[in-house]
Design a protein around this motif. Structure first.
Motif, PDB file in Angstrom:
ATOM      1  N   ALA A 145       0.858  -1.188   0.000  1.00 41.32           N
ATOM      2  CA  ALA A 145       0.000   0.000   0.000  1.00 41.32           C
ATOM      3  C   ALA A 145       0.892   1.236   0.000  1.00 41.32           C
ATOM      4  O   ALA A 145       1.789   1.355   0.841  1.00 41.32           O
ATOM      5  CB  ALA A 145      -0.915   0.015   1.225  1.00 41.32           C
ATOM      6  N   ARG A 146       0.683   2.117  -0.923  1.00 35.84           N
ATOM      7  CA  ARG A 146       1.473   3.347  -0.958  1.00 35.84           C
ATOM      8  C   ARG A 146       1.083   4.252   0.207  1.00 35.84           C
ATOM      9  O   ARG A 146      -0.108   4.477   0.458  1.00 35.84           O
ATOM     10  CB  ARG A 146       1.249   4.087  -2.287  1.00 35.84           C
ATOM     11  N   ALA A 147       2.091   4.775   0.883  1.00 35.00           N
ATOM     12  CA  ALA A 147       1.839   5.660   2.022  1.00 35.00           C
ATOM     13  C   ALA A 147       0.967   6.844   1.620  1.00 35.00           C
ATOM     14  O   ALA A 147       0.124   7.305   2.396  1.00 35.00           O
ATOM     15  CB  ALA A 147       3.169   6.148   2.596  1.00 35.00           C
ATOM     16  N   GLU A 148       1.144   7.324   0.392  1.00 35.31           N
ATOM     17  CA  GLU A 148       0.397   8.487  -0.071  1.00 35.31           C
ATOM     18  C   GLU A 148      -1.096   8.211  -0.197  1.00 35.31           C
ATOM     19  O   GLU A 148      -1.907   9.147  -0.246  1.00 35.31           O
ATOM     20  CB  GLU A 148       0.933   8.944  -1.438  1.00 35.31           C
ATOM     21  N   LYS A 149      -1.474   6.927  -0.239  1.00 34.03           N
ATOM     22  CA  LYS A 149      -2.877   6.561  -0.418  1.00 34.03           C
ATOM     23  C   LYS A 149      -3.612   6.281   0.891  1.00 34.03           C
ATOM     24  O   LYS A 149      -4.840   6.189   0.897  1.00 34.03           O
ATOM     25  CB  LYS A 149      -2.979   5.321  -1.314  1.00 34.03           C
ATOM     26  N   VAL A 150      -2.863   6.160   1.982  1.00 32.15           N
ATOM     27  CA  VAL A 150      -3.496   5.771   3.243  1.00 32.15           C
ATOM     28  C   VAL A 150      -4.497   6.829   3.721  1.00 32.15           C
ATOM     29  O   VAL A 150      -5.538   6.502   4.300  1.00 32.15           O
ATOM     30  CB  VAL A 150      -2.421   5.495   4.320  1.00 32.15           C
ATOM     31  N   LEU A 151      -4.200   8.088   3.503  1.00 29.14           N
ATOM     32  CA  LEU A 151      -5.101   9.157   3.923  1.00 29.14           C
ATOM     33  C   LEU A 151      -5.888   9.755   2.756  1.00 29.14           C
ATOM     34  O   LEU A 151      -6.554  10.780   2.921  1.00 29.14           O
ATOM     35  CB  LEU A 151      -4.319  10.247   4.654  1.00 29.14           C
ATOM     36  N   ASP A 152      -5.827   9.107   1.616  1.00 29.56           N
ATOM     37  CA  ASP A 152      -6.600   9.537   0.447  1.00 29.56           C
ATOM     38  C   ASP A 152      -8.005   8.950   0.558  1.00 29.56           C
ATOM     39  O   ASP A 152      -8.199   7.737   0.482  1.00 29.56           O
ATOM     40  CB  ASP A 152      -5.905   9.041  -0.824  1.00 29.56           C
ATOM     41  N   THR A 153      -8.983   9.785   0.753  1.00 34.16           N
ATOM     42  CA  THR A 153     -10.346   9.303   0.993  1.00 34.16           C
ATOM     43  C   THR A 153     -10.931   8.543  -0.194  1.00 34.16           C
ATOM     44  O   THR A 153     -11.942   7.855  -0.047  1.00 34.16           O
ATOM     45  CB  THR A 153     -11.281  10.475   1.351  1.00 34.16           C
TER      46      THR A 153
ATOM     47  N   TRP B 219      -7.269   1.935   0.852  1.00 32.57           N
ATOM     48  CA  TRP B 219      -6.454   1.867   2.070  1.00 32.57           C
ATOM     49  C   TRP B 219      -6.953   2.816   3.143  1.00 32.57           C
ATOM     50  O   TRP B 219      -6.778   2.560   4.337  1.00 32.57           O
ATOM     51  CB  TRP B 219      -4.995   2.149   1.741  1.00 32.57           C
ATOM     52  N   ASN B 220      -7.577   3.900   2.742  1.00 32.57           N
ATOM     53  CA  ASN B 220      -8.117   4.841   3.725  1.00 32.57           C
ATOM     54  C   ASN B 220      -9.208   4.199   4.570  1.00 32.57           C
ATOM     55  O   ASN B 220      -9.376   4.520   5.750  1.00 32.57           O
ATOM     56  CB  ASN B 220      -8.658   6.077   3.005  1.00 32.57           C
ATOM     57  N   ARG B 221      -9.935   3.254   3.999  1.00 33.81           N
ATOM     58  CA  ARG B 221     -11.036   2.608   4.722  1.00 33.81           C
ATOM     59  C   ARG B 221     -10.537   1.716   5.854  1.00 33.81           C
ATOM     60  O   ARG B 221     -11.262   1.476   6.818  1.00 33.81           O
ATOM     61  CB  ARG B 221     -11.888   1.781   3.743  1.00 33.81           C
ATOM     62  N   ILE B 222      -9.313   1.201   5.718  1.00 31.53           N
ATOM     63  CA  ILE B 222      -8.798   0.301   6.761  1.00 31.53           C
ATOM     64  C   ILE B 222      -7.604   0.922   7.492  1.00 31.53           C
ATOM     65  O   ILE B 222      -6.825   0.209   8.121  1.00 31.53           O
ATOM     66  CB  ILE B 222      -8.416  -1.080   6.178  1.00 31.53           C
ATOM     67  N   ARG B 223      -7.481   2.246   7.426  1.00 25.55           N
ATOM     68  CA  ARG B 223      -6.321   2.909   8.034  1.00 25.55           C
ATOM     69  C   ARG B 223      -6.264   2.728   9.547  1.00 25.55           C
ATOM     70  O   ARG B 223      -5.209   2.896  10.157  1.00 25.55           O
ATOM     71  CB  ARG B 223      -6.295   4.389   7.668  1.00 25.55           C
ATOM     72  N   LYS B 224      -7.403   2.412  10.172  1.00 22.85           N
ATOM     73  CA  LYS B 224      -7.405   2.182  11.620  1.00 22.85           C
ATOM     74  C   LYS B 224      -6.965   0.758  11.972  1.00 22.85           C
ATOM     75  O   LYS B 224      -6.748   0.448  13.145  1.00 22.85           O
ATOM     76  CB  LYS B 224      -8.792   2.478  12.191  1.00 22.85           C
ATOM     77  N   ASN B 225      -6.865  -0.105  10.971  1.00 27.44           N
ATOM     78  CA  ASN B 225      -6.393  -1.482  11.188  1.00 27.44           C
ATOM     79  C   ASN B 225      -4.890  -1.533  10.914  1.00 27.44           C
ATOM     80  O   ASN B 225      -4.442  -1.970   9.862  1.00 27.44           O
ATOM     81  CB  ASN B 225      -7.116  -2.460  10.265  1.00 27.44           C
TER      82      ASN B 225
END
Length: 249
Positions: free
Chosen positions: A85-93, A97-103
């Motif tokens: 997963a690209r780090a740049e996509k983790v907080l991209d709504t 990956w943003n949907r599971i960022r809390k996991n």
């Protein structure tokens, strides 16, 4: 990206590095030390998560199976893109990956492999990379429980992905070719490992950790034989190999 991983230490070493796991005892995770596993084989791997305020060691499959993959055929076609997963996509709504960022999870490793392009050479040159002065280190990851049960056991498998970021100086020179050139795994320093697992970590906190880049001087690396050819899973996989006429990095 990071498709080739090594964990040649014992499971006990994870408990040594994260004493908060001690109360759980050394779980029998049926994980034998390995010098090389490739992501697209979807191997089961030890990962550390935090559940209900406790650090727990799990054995998850490498490669997330997102909910929009409804059939085994869709999984077979698309899962290979879900191992990193690209780090740049983790907080991209707009990104999955943003949907599971809390996991969030920690993925232990003793090293990883990347390949270097040499102009005029037919084959890429593989390198083994690890963190100096550490028996094991942790890569930031995300996890999700599959919605498709294991066809053999009926169990719902846990799955994970490794987070990658822009490469530091030395890794940009090693991982210099292909569609995903200039990437490296997000290796965490000790002070950020438990922080990454905090259930109350804010998006700003996630952003701050995703911005961390391990300094080049903290990495050791050397050339090895091809890791994409079948060979015994032993120390020979990471043994330094000299490549004739190899240009300096």
């Amino acid at each position: 990206m990071c498709y080739d991983l090594s964990f040649s230490a014992s499971i006990a070493s994870v408990f040594d590095y994260l004493p908060d796991l001690k109360d759980m005892g050394q779980l029998d995770l049926h994980f034998e030390p390995t010098y090389h596993k490739v992501a697209q084989a979807y191997p089961k791997w030890p990962v550390v998560v935090q559940e209900q305020g406790e650090f727990k060691l799990k054995r998850f499959e490498w490669g997330v199976i997102p909910h929009y993959m409804k059939t085994p055929e869709e999984v077979k076609k698309g899962r290979k893109w879900m191992v990193n997963a690209r780090a740049e996509k983790v907080l991209d709504t707009k990104a999955y990956w943003n949907r599971i960022r809390k996991n969030r999870c920690l993925v232990p490793a003793t090293g990883f492999f990347e390949h270097r392009d040499i102009p005029g050479w037919k084959n890429k040159v593989p390198y083994y990379i690890h963190v100096k002065d550490r028996e094991i280190f942790f890569i930031a990851g995300l996890y999700a429980w599959s919605h498709l049960p294991d066809p053999e056991t009926g169990e719902i498998p846990g799955t994970f992905t490794l987070i990658t970021r822009d490469a530091n100086d030395i890794m940009s020179r090693i991982h210099n070719g292909g569609d995903n050139a200039g990437r490296m795994p997000l290796i965490l320093p000790r002070e950020l490992e438990k922080e990454w697992l905090r259930p109350d970590l804010s998006d700003e906190g996630i952003k701050s950790i995703l911005a961390y880049s391990i300094p080049s001087e903290e990495l050791a690396y050397w050339t090895v034989n091809s890791v994409r050819k079948a060979k015994p899973d032993d120390e020979s996989v990471i043994a330094e190999t000299q490549w004739a006429d190899l240009p300096v990095l």
